[in-house]
Every structure is written in C-alpha cells, then in structure tokens.
Design a protein around this motif. Sequence first.
Motif, PDB file in Angstrom:
ATOM      1  N   PRO A 282       0.816  -1.217   0.000  1.00 26.22           N
ATOM      2  CA  PRO A 282       0.000   0.000   0.000  1.00 26.22           C
ATOM      3  C   PRO A 282       0.852   1.271   0.000  1.00 26.22           C
ATOM      4  O   PRO A 282       1.932   1.321   0.600  1.00 26.22           O
ATOM      5  CB  PRO A 282      -0.798  -0.106   1.307  1.00 26.22           C
ATOM      6  N   THR A 283       0.355   2.294  -0.689  1.00 21.57           N
ATOM      7  CA  THR A 283       0.960   3.624  -0.675  1.00 21.57           C
ATOM      8  C   THR A 283       0.115   4.522   0.216  1.00 21.57           C
ATOM      9  O   THR A 283      -1.092   4.662  -0.007  1.00 21.57           O
ATOM     10  CB  THR A 283       1.057   4.202  -2.095  1.00 21.57           C
ATOM     11  N   ILE A 284       0.738   5.124   1.233  1.00 25.00           N
ATOM     12  CA  ILE A 284       0.006   5.881   2.251  1.00 25.00           C
ATOM     13  C   ILE A 284       0.644   7.257   2.416  1.00 25.00           C
ATOM     14  O   ILE A 284       1.861   7.370   2.598  1.00 25.00           O
ATOM     15  CB  ILE A 284       0.019   5.139   3.607  1.00 25.00           C
ATOM     16  N   ASP A 285      -0.176   8.286   2.353  1.00 23.69           N
ATOM     17  CA  ASP A 285       0.272   9.665   2.560  1.00 23.69           C
ATOM     18  C   ASP A 285       0.097  10.006   4.036  1.00 23.69           C
ATOM     19  O   ASP A 285      -1.034  10.071   4.538  1.00 23.69           O
ATOM     20  CB  ASP A 285      -0.561  10.608   1.684  1.00 23.69           C
ATOM     21  N   ILE A 286       1.205  10.214   4.738  1.00 18.02           N
ATOM     22  CA  ILE A 286       1.139  10.466   6.181  1.00 18.02           C
ATOM     23  C   ILE A 286       1.165  11.958   6.506  1.00 18.02           C
ATOM     24  O   ILE A 286       1.340  12.345   7.674  1.00 18.02           O
ATOM     25  CB  ILE A 286       2.276   9.751   6.936  1.00 18.02           C
ATOM     26  N   SER A 287       0.961  12.824   5.505  1.00 20.90           N
ATOM     27  CA  SER A 287       1.069  14.261   5.750  1.00 20.90           C
ATOM     28  C   SER A 287       0.148  14.781   6.846  1.00 20.90           C
ATOM     29  O   SER A 287       0.523  15.746   7.527  1.00 20.90           O
ATOM     30  CB  SER A 287       0.849  15.049   4.453  1.00 20.90           C
ATOM     31  N   PRO A 288      -1.055  14.199   7.098  1.00 21.12           N
ATOM     32  CA  PRO A 288      -1.842  14.691   8.236  1.00 21.12           C
ATOM     33  C   PRO A 288      -1.118  14.579   9.577  1.00 21.12           C
ATOM     34  O   PRO A 288      -1.453  15.306  10.517  1.00 21.12           O
ATOM     35  CB  PRO A 288      -3.087  13.794   8.207  1.00 21.12           C
ATOM     36  N   TYR A 289      -0.127  13.702   9.678  1.00 18.63           N
ATOM     37  CA  TYR A 289       0.663  13.591  10.902  1.00 18.63           C
ATOM     38  C   TYR A 289       1.941  14.431  10.858  1.00 18.63           C
ATOM     39  O   TYR A 289       2.611  14.576  11.868  1.00 18.63           O
ATOM     40  CB  TYR A 289       1.045  12.133  11.154  1.00 18.63           C
ATOM     41  N   VAL A 290       2.267  14.953   9.688  1.00 16.75           N
ATOM     42  CA  VAL A 290       3.500  15.704   9.518  1.00 16.75           C
ATOM     43  C   VAL A 290       3.247  17.204   9.567  1.00 16.75           C
ATOM     44  O   VAL A 290       4.044  17.972  10.121  1.00 16.75           O
ATOM     45  CB  VAL A 290       4.186  15.320   8.187  1.00 16.75           C
TER      46      VAL A 290
ATOM     47  N   GLN B 132       4.507   1.968   1.270  1.00 16.76           N
ATOM     48  CA  GLN B 132       5.167   3.094   0.623  1.00 16.76           C
ATOM     49  C   GLN B 132       4.632   4.364   1.280  1.00 16.76           C
ATOM     50  O   GLN B 132       3.424   4.575   1.314  1.00 16.76           O
ATOM     51  CB  GLN B 132       4.833   3.118  -0.868  1.00 16.76           C
ATOM     52  N   ILE B 133       5.522   5.217   1.778  1.00 12.31           N
ATOM     53  CA  ILE B 133       5.113   6.395   2.520  1.00 12.31           C
ATOM     54  C   ILE B 133       5.393   7.655   1.700  1.00 12.31           C
ATOM     55  O   ILE B 133       6.541   7.926   1.322  1.00 12.31           O
ATOM     56  CB  ILE B 133       5.839   6.473   3.876  1.00 12.31           C
ATOM     57  N   LEU B 134       4.326   8.413   1.452  1.00 16.42           N
ATOM     58  CA  LEU B 134       4.431   9.743   0.861  1.00 16.42           C
ATOM     59  C   LEU B 134       4.059  10.773   1.922  1.00 16.42           C
ATOM     60  O   LEU B 134       3.541  10.429   2.982  1.00 16.42           O
ATOM     61  CB  LEU B 134       3.509   9.855  -0.346  1.00 16.42           C
ATOM     62  N   GLY B 135       4.323  12.050   1.615  1.00 14.30           N
ATOM     63  CA  GLY B 135       4.012  13.097   2.578  1.00 14.30           C
ATOM     64  C   GLY B 135       4.899  13.066   3.800  1.00 14.30           C
ATOM     65  O   GLY B 135       4.540  13.610   4.848  1.00 14.30           O
ATOM     66  N   HIS B 136       6.077  12.460   3.684  1.00 15.95           N
ATOM     67  CA  HIS B 136       6.989  12.310   4.828  1.00 15.95           C
ATOM     68  C   HIS B 136       7.745  13.587   5.154  1.00 15.95           C
ATOM     69  O   HIS B 136       8.251  13.751   6.266  1.00 15.95           O
ATOM     70  CB  HIS B 136       7.978  11.177   4.576  1.00 15.95           C
ATOM     71  N   GLY B 137       7.860  14.479   4.178  1.00 17.05           N
ATOM     72  CA  GLY B 137       8.480  15.774   4.434  1.00 17.05           C
ATOM     73  C   GLY B 137       9.986  15.811   4.376  1.00 17.05           C
ATOM     74  O   GLY B 137      10.594  16.840   4.713  1.00 17.05           O
ATOM     75  N   ILE B 138      10.645  14.746   3.947  1.00 16.39           N
ATOM     76  CA  ILE B 138      12.102  14.778   3.810  1.00 16.39           C
ATOM     77  C   ILE B 138      12.444  15.565   2.546  1.00 16.39           C
ATOM     78  O   ILE B 138      12.020  15.191   1.451  1.00 16.39           O
ATOM     79  CB  ILE B 138      12.700  13.365   3.727  1.00 16.39           C
ATOM     80  N   PRO B 139      13.192  16.663   2.648  1.00 19.97           N
ATOM     81  CA  PRO B 139      13.510  17.466   1.459  1.00 19.97           C
ATOM     82  C   PRO B 139      14.275  16.656   0.411  1.00 19.97           C
ATOM     83  O   PRO B 139      15.120  15.817   0.753  1.00 19.97           O
ATOM     84  CB  PRO B 139      14.370  18.605   2.014  1.00 19.97           C
ATOM     85  N   GLU B 140      13.993  16.938  -0.836  1.00 22.16           N
ATOM     86  CA  GLU B 140      14.647  16.196  -1.919  1.00 22.16           C
ATOM     87  C   GLU B 140      16.150  16.393  -1.905  1.00 22.16           C
ATOM     88  O   GLU B 140      16.919  15.455  -2.164  1.00 22.16           O
ATOM     89  CB  GLU B 140      14.075  16.637  -3.272  1.00 22.16           C
ATOM     90  N   ASP B 141      16.609  17.621  -1.573  1.00 20.80           N
ATOM     91  CA  ASP B 141      18.051  17.842  -1.575  1.00 20.80           C
ATOM     92  C   ASP B 141      18.754  17.104  -0.445  1.00 20.80           C
ATOM     93  O   ASP B 141      19.947  16.798  -0.526  1.00 20.80           O
ATOM     94  CB  ASP B 141      18.378  19.337  -1.543  1.00 20.80           C
ATOM     95  N   THR B 142      18.013  16.771   0.622  1.00 24.14           N
ATOM     96  CA  THR B 142      18.586  15.951   1.691  1.00 24.14           C
ATOM     97  C   THR B 142      18.831  14.530   1.202  1.00 24.14           C
ATOM     98  O   THR B 142      19.858  13.915   1.519  1.00 24.14           O
ATOM     99  CB  THR B 142      17.648  15.935   2.913  1.00 24.14           C
ATOM    100  N   VAL B 143      17.901  14.017   0.400  1.00 19.46           N
ATOM    101  CA  VAL B 143      18.059  12.673  -0.154  1.00 19.46           C
ATOM    102  C   VAL B 143      19.186  12.639  -1.181  1.00 19.46           C
ATOM    103  O   VAL B 143      20.026  11.722  -1.169  1.00 19.46           O
ATOM    104  CB  VAL B 143      16.736  12.192  -0.782  1.00 19.46           C
ATOM    105  N   THR B 144      19.225  13.623  -2.062  1.00 20.46           N
ATOM    106  CA  THR B 144      20.299  13.639  -3.058  1.00 20.46           C
ATOM    107  C   THR B 144      21.657  13.844  -2.395  1.00 20.46           C
ATOM    108  O   THR B 144      22.670  13.297  -2.851  1.00 20.46           O
ATOM    109  CB  THR B 144      20.054  14.717  -4.119  1.00 20.46           C
TER     110      THR B 144
END
Length: 340
Positions: free
Chosen positions: A10-18, A49-61
């Motif tokens: 499952p793909t889950i958007d956790i942004s309501p908790y973020v 699969q977690i979306l809406g996690h808030g990790i900036p893309e430049d942090t991952v790169t």
Amino acid sequence: MHTSSDFFVPTIDISPYVLDGATAAADGTDRRSVASDIDYACSTVGFMQILGHGIPEDTVTGLASAMDSFFGLEPAAKRAYICPPERNRGYTAPKSESLSLSLGVESASGTNDWFEAFNVGTGEANTWPECAGFQRAVERYFAEAARVARTLTTVFADALGVAPTVFSDITDRSLDTLRMNNYALDPGLRVPDTELTGMSEHTDYGLVTVLWADRVPGLQVLGIDRRWHDVQPVEGAMLVNLGDLTARLTNDRWVSTLHRVRPPIADGTIQRRRSAAFFHDGNLDAVIAPLPSCIEPGDVARYEPVTVAQHIAAKLAGSRGGKANTSATREAERVRSAVT
C-alpha cells in the motif's frame, strides 16, 4: 521471483501527521484514515510506501552523493573503517555477512551476501570517513529519517488504539542506526543470476525501518502465499517496514515481513543499486513483551519478554558475527517454507 494480482504494497500519505499548525487543525478525520490504512498494511503485508513524509529532496540527493563518495573509494581505503561486529558501526565489505543467519538459517545461495555497507548511529561510537561533506550530509539525512520514524510510531499508537506513551516511553533513548548499502559488483559484470544473493532473507530487528532506495529492481518481499514478490519504491516515496520488536509488541497482529535483495540484473549484467535503511530500534533497556490489548480472547502471549539489547545482540551475532541465531524459530520456519 513471482508476481501476483493479490499482492501489493500500500501507498500511504502520512502528511496529516506531519503538517503543523492551522493545516493540522482539521485533520482528525484524515488522521483516522491514515491510522486505518497503516493498520491494514501492518496486518497484511508489513511493508508500505510512505508519501508526505516531508524529507527534502536535496537531503536525499545529498545522502546519495555522500554514499557514492565513500563507496567509490579503493577497497583498501574502505577496509580501514571496518569495526568489530558487536559495535555495528563502520564498513562491511562484500561477502562478509549473511543476514539469513540472524534467523538461524543458511543463505539459500550457500554464500555470504554480496552487498557492502557503512553504518552510523546514535551515540559516540561512530567512525567517519575522510570524504568531503560526508558526515554533514549523512547527519542531515539521519535527523530527517529519525523524525519520520518517530512520526510513524505516533501513527502506530493511534492505529493500535493505545496511548502514545506506549512507544514514546521505549524510544526516548532509542538505538537508531542508518545502514547505507551498495550492491558492490561492478556494473556491467556478467554473472549467472542464480548464484548471487545481494542480501539474504531476513526480518529487520527493531520497531520500524525507513528505507530510501534506488528505483531499480532487487528488493523482494515474502507474501502470505509464501512466494517472493518484487517491490520498487514509487517516485518520492520511502519504503517502510516493521521489525521483530513491533511484531512482539503486537503479538503478531502486525507482521515483521521477511525480505531479501537480489542484485538487479538486466541481460546478464549487474545494474547499479543503492539503499539506506534507518532502523528505529528502541531503548536498549526497554523490555518488549506483547501488549495486553493485542492478545485476543482465547489467545496467549506468543513471545517471552526480552530487552532490546538482548534481541539486537542475538541478531547481530548471526548476521555480522556468523553465529546462527537459535531464538528466531518462528521466522526461520517461514523462510524454509518459502517458494524460491
């Protein structure tokens, strides 16, 4: 490997908790929906699969670049950062571990795993390579992954209908580890698929794992059909799975799912694959036992109490020390019954 229309992560958007402040003021219904989705995923697959996690893309790169800078060093330079297995820090060379031994099971391939890794974690025990910007980039990502892991335990408490302190009380001094993995065969090397195990079958040890990975094949998850299924992260998602300690807490209401990695091969040649797993494992002295609310009427507690330190030590003695773990009998049985 197998595929099935009945298997999905499952793909889950956790942004309501973020999200914070005014945006979160009206999120009660949204949070209940997220908690329900998490409960379903944890009860059936043990992966999401977690979306809406808030990790900036430049942090991952930045993390990916730091990993490339270290793993691109000459083998002798990397070996200088090897630490004792019980320390669980520093460099792991290819073919020096077998993750399946953490379950007391010999790898299906009969050889140690092909991946190489570099570990950092909480506390003062870290060793840092002399690669420009490595420590800063890794520490930045570590902080973000830790935030996501703690957010997830808040969702877990809601999903289980227990007080948030059930998790916060056992994680305020949590043993957290970031393991950066590189599947170390040279890209383009021609190899027989059947002889390679990138990372052998295992369950994760702690409470929850937050995984960043390249969007290439390799990761496989054992479904309830006892078959291995391919899983690739969707764009922008973190893969999240439960560890053994959460399975113990929930008396197997939630699943610590077996998984493995096959080196990605296309037309007989190795393809590049990297991943970084953040393990949120809990306080070393925390005693983990099934929650009373997770023991159904007529059922019994399936696990004896164990401290986080005792559990992790037995696992590491297998994977990094080569001593088969004899206490993981339930997981070992699942490995042996799998259709390869």
